[in-house]
Design an enzyme around this catalytic site. Structure first.
Site, PDB file in Angstrom:
ATOM      1  N   HIS A  31     -23.124  16.464   7.989  1.00 34.31           N
ATOM      2  CA  HIS A  31     -21.765  16.344   8.374  1.00 34.31           C
ATOM      3  C   HIS A  31     -20.527  16.075   7.585  1.00 34.31           C
ATOM      4  CE1 HIS A  31     -23.352  16.214  12.835  1.00 34.31           C
ATOM      5  NE2 HIS A  31     -24.640  15.793  11.964  1.00 34.31           N
ATOM      6  N   SER A  64     -32.844  42.662  21.182  1.00 31.55           N
ATOM      7  CA  SER A  64     -33.560  41.397  20.518  1.00 31.55           C
ATOM      8  C   SER A  64     -35.107  41.555  20.625  1.00 31.55           C
ATOM      9  CB  SER A  64     -33.050  40.007  20.895  1.00 31.55           C
ATOM     10  OG  SER A  64     -34.004  38.958  20.745  1.00 31.55           O
ATOM     11  N   GLY A 112     -35.360  26.308  17.459  1.00 31.14           N
ATOM     12  CA  GLY A 112     -35.396  24.959  17.664  1.00 31.14           C
ATOM     13  C   GLY A 112     -35.538  23.942  16.534  1.00 31.14           C
ATOM     14  N   ALA A 113     -35.936  24.375  15.327  1.00 35.72           N
ATOM     15  CA  ALA A 113     -36.240  23.733  14.351  1.00 35.72           C
ATOM     16  C   ALA A 113     -35.151  23.097  13.462  1.00 35.72           C
ATOM     17  CB  ALA A 113     -37.282  24.430  13.642  1.00 35.72           C
ATOM     18  N   SER A 117     -30.843  29.516  12.450  1.00 31.63           N
ATOM     19  CA  SER A 117     -30.809  30.921  12.911  1.00 31.63           C
ATOM     20  C   SER A 117     -29.649  31.568  13.400  1.00 31.63           C
ATOM     21  CB  SER A 117     -32.095  31.121  13.889  1.00 31.63           C
ATOM     22  OG  SER A 117     -31.828  30.418  15.318  1.00 31.63           O
ATOM     23  N   GLU A 150     -18.457  31.935  14.599  1.00 30.19           N
ATOM     24  CA  GLU A 150     -18.963  30.569  15.612  1.00 30.19           C
ATOM     25  C   GLU A 150     -18.072  29.749  16.056  1.00 30.19           C
ATOM     26  OE1 GLU A 150     -22.953  27.676  15.080  1.00 30.19           O
ATOM     27  OE2 GLU A 150     -22.694  29.585  14.348  1.00 30.19           O
ATOM     28  N   ASP A 162     -23.658  26.346   6.796  1.00 31.12           N
ATOM     29  CA  ASP A 162     -24.909  27.105   7.072  1.00 31.12           C
ATOM     30  C   ASP A 162     -24.628  28.570   6.882  1.00 31.12           C
ATOM     31  OD1 ASP A 162     -25.896  24.846   8.095  1.00 31.12           O
ATOM     32  OD2 ASP A 162     -25.715  25.451  10.352  1.00 31.12           O
TER      33      ASP A 162
END
Length: 370
Positions: A31, A64, A112-113, A117, A150, A162
């Site tokens: 952050h 996908s 979800g880790a 992604s 994003e 990221d």
């Protein structure tokens, strides 16, 4: 390559190009990116692969392998929903510089880790479009483009970390990034040479409390910076003075961001000195700050960190945005199983699902596969 086979089957032609972009884990510096601070992530071996060909019209077709079914056909990027928004956001931001495209997407980032992604997908699409349309963007420009997708299209006010990690990382290194100047350097991170391993502990939980909480944390920081008369919290040099004029959430957010920036610089110093095992204490301090000052941890992350340390880890902390996802633990090779057993036992005592354990090996950033 199965993504190429899927592309061929869906669209009846060979893709023009195939790009892979990795997920990331953040060693330290959480952050801080949207506060113009310092971060130290690295790419992981898992990521997203995109096979792509340009079109003469402006239609976008997306397939996908994880979602299954037939390709999604979009007359405009704005029609995208769900996961498709991360892919469609890139051509949306590029605007008139590109036309349509056919895409097939395959990924092996554990879902979800908290290993980003979404940034991997954005960067892989950006790299592929850059190539087929001859845009000639630098790796940093690719990262900034993916971040814009994003921020502006998906609506997630993330920093640059990221996307930069997915673009600029080098195998065997962590990426030290100044999120204001965008200056960066790759710092050697050879854990095996020091008899160490960085273990990812995927809690396999996500708390819906996170919805909207990321944006609130960012708003807290911006409000505090305004009251302190600085452009961003990175500019706070006298922390006690700053804390004396703030209250509540803003006071806590400032304390975390300022001290976290110092921790990043301290980890860099230890890595350069070859004292890799000594960074563990800074990982511990980062977690406590994220738990108590930034308030983005959850019980599953706290238990994973505490059990890993009891089991013999040199240090551990939550990694990523928080409210679920993963923790990381710095562990001597001979203690890895003991640490895993300690965390698993702590979860079993609480009736929680067994966490997943993954080795965090620094990998290369985005690369062309075909």
């Amino acid at each position: 390559m199965r993504v190429v086979e899927a592309f061929r089957e869906a669209y009846g032609a060979e893709p023009r190009t195939v790009w892979h972009a990795p997920g990331r884990v953040n060693l330290i510096g959480e952050h801080t990116d949207y506060n113009d601070g310092f971060v130290l992530p690295f790419a992981v071996p898992w990521g997203v692969t995109v096979a792509l060909s340009p079109r003469e019209d402006t239609t976008i077709r997306l397939l996908s392998l994880q979602a299954g079914g037939a390709p999604i056909t979009l007359a405009t990027p704005e029609a995208a929903e769900g996961w498709a928004r991360y892919a469609a956001g890139v051509p949306a931001v590029l605007g008139a510089r590109v036309r349509g495209a056919d895409l097939a997407v395959d990924g092996d980032v554990p879902q979800g880790a908290g290993l980003s992604s979404s940034a991997a997908l954005e960067v892989a699409v950006a790299r592929a479009l850059d190539e087929v349309y001859g845009l000639g963007q630098t790796p940093m420009e690719i990262a900034l483009l993916a971040q814009r997708a994003e921020n502006e299209f998906v609506g997630m006010p993330c920093g640059i970390m990221d996307q930069a990690a997915a673009t600029l990382s080098r195998a065997g290194h962590a990426l030290f990034l100044d999120c204001r100047s965008l200056g960066f350097r790759n710092v050697p991170l050879d854990l095996a040479a020091h008899g160490l391993r960085l273990l990812i502990i995927d809690t396999r939980v996500h708390h819906e409390l996170a919805d909207g909480q990321y944006a609130k944390r960012r708003a807290d920081c911006e409000s505090a910076a305004g009251k302190l008369g600085v452009a961003a919290l990175r500019d706070v040099v006298d922390l006690p003075a700053a804390l004396s004029v703030l209250q509540g959430d803003e006071r806590k957010r400032v304390q975390h961001v300022v001290t976290e920036n110092h921790r990043v610089e301290a980890v860099i110093g230890l890595l350069r000195a070859g004292a890799v095992a000594e960074i563990g204490g800074l990982l511990n301090a980062s977690h406590l700050s994220l738990r108590d000052q930034y308030e983005v941890s959850v019980p599953e992350l706290d238990v994973a960190v505490e059990a890993a340390i009891r089991g013999g880890a040199r240090g551990a902390r939550m990694t990523g945005g928080g409210f679920g996802g993963s923790a990381i633990a710095l562990v001597a090779e001979e203690r890895v199983q003991r640490v895993q057993d300690a965390v698993s036992a702590a979860y079993a005592e609480r009736g929680w699902r067994e966490p997943r354990y993954l080795p965090a090996v620094p990998a290369d950033g985005a690369r062309k596969l075909a």
